[in-house]
Design an enzyme around this catalytic site. Structure first.
Site, PDB file in Angstrom:
ATOM      1  N   SER A 135      19.784  38.426  19.018  1.00 39.16           N
ATOM      2  CA  SER A 135      20.705  37.918  18.007  1.00 39.16           C
ATOM      3  C   SER A 135      20.026  36.879  17.132  1.00 39.16           C
ATOM      4  CB  SER A 135      21.937  37.302  18.682  1.00 39.16           C
ATOM      5  OG  SER A 135      22.665  38.278  19.394  1.00 39.16           O
TER       6      SER A 135
ATOM      7  N   ARG B   7      22.315  28.443  16.440  1.00 40.90           N
ATOM      8  CA  ARG B   7      23.257  28.671  17.544  1.00 40.90           C
ATOM      9  C   ARG B   7      24.693  28.650  17.044  1.00 40.90           C
ATOM     10  NH1 ARG B   7      23.390  28.993  23.183  1.00 40.90           N
ATOM     11  NH2 ARG B   7      21.125  28.992  23.273  1.00 40.90           N
TER      12      ARG B   7
ATOM     13  N   HIS C 110      25.258  31.953  15.461  1.00 36.55           N
ATOM     14  CA  HIS C 110      25.422  32.965  16.509  1.00 36.55           C
ATOM     15  C   HIS C 110      26.842  32.940  17.079  1.00 36.55           C
ATOM     16  CE1 HIS C 110      25.296  34.201  20.819  1.00 36.55           C
ATOM     17  NE2 HIS C 110      24.696  35.246  20.293  1.00 36.55           N
TER      18      HIS C 110
END
Length: 206
Positions: free
Chosen positions: A16, A39, A42
């Protein structure tokens, strides 16, 4: 070392991040800021956060140092606490407190989360505060510390919504405290959890 090369990360998570890196495009974030933004992206599939995140000077360093020193982490709501428990346990085992769980009733004119944050500040004034849901809690915390010498090591102020959210973030921006915030209405518990989890990994692999 790449902060996401740790064994803490699942192969799907790494894939990812590779996709995010490919689609990210140009940005003005430094390597540590980008590790946090990645992050968050994500967790939300929203690349706009790369432009909405704001970091005060030394915010990331203070966060990493505090986590490595095992200072308490205070979250506004249980959802944020649940979102970071696994990595806290795998890294530094910081005391982890949900403000709303500390009180059964709200003080007059205040929400339960606001009441809980104020109670937590009395016990843990130098903790890392992570607010992903309740702008009232962020406002109360900023007002409480405005004239105090002892301040939190870091405030992550990313509540989401339409009522008092933008106002609370603007007040945080003017507060003399290390902070990571998201401008505007966006944010939420997943964003708050993502920021702390990124800091935990950065500190763990430091």
């Amino acid at each position: 070392m790449n902060p996401y090369s740790s064994s803490l990360n699942h192969p799907i998570l790494k894939k990812s991040f590779e996709i995010i890196d490919q689609e990210m495009g140009d940005h003005n974030l430094n390597s540590l800021e980008y590790a946090i933004a990645r992050r968050v992206i994500h967790a939300t599939a929203d690349f706009e956060f790369a432009n909405l995140l704001r970091f005060s000077p030394d915010a990331i360093k203070n966060g990493m140092d505090g986590l490595g020193s095992q200072i308490p982490i205070v979250t506004d709501v249980t959802m944020v606490k649940q979102g970071i428990t696994t990595l806290v346990n795998k890294t530094f085992n910081n005391p982890l407190i949900s403000a709303i769980e500390q009180v059964s009733d709200a003080l007059p004119g205040k929400t339960r989360t606001e009441t809980g944050i104020l109670k937590c500040f009395e016990q843990y004034p130098e903790a890392i505060y992570v607010i992903g849901n309740a702008p009232t809690a962020l406002l109360a915390l900023c007002q409480k510390i405005a004239d105090l010498t002892i301040k939190p090591s870091l405030i992550i102020g990313v509540p989401v919504g339409f009522v008092s959210v933008v106002e609370s973030k603007k007040i945080l921006a003017k507060t003399n405290v290390s902070q990571i915030r998201v401008e505007g209405r966006k944010g939420g518990s997943p964003v708050a959890s993502a920021i702390i989890n990124a800091l935990l990994i950065l500190a763990y692999e430091k």
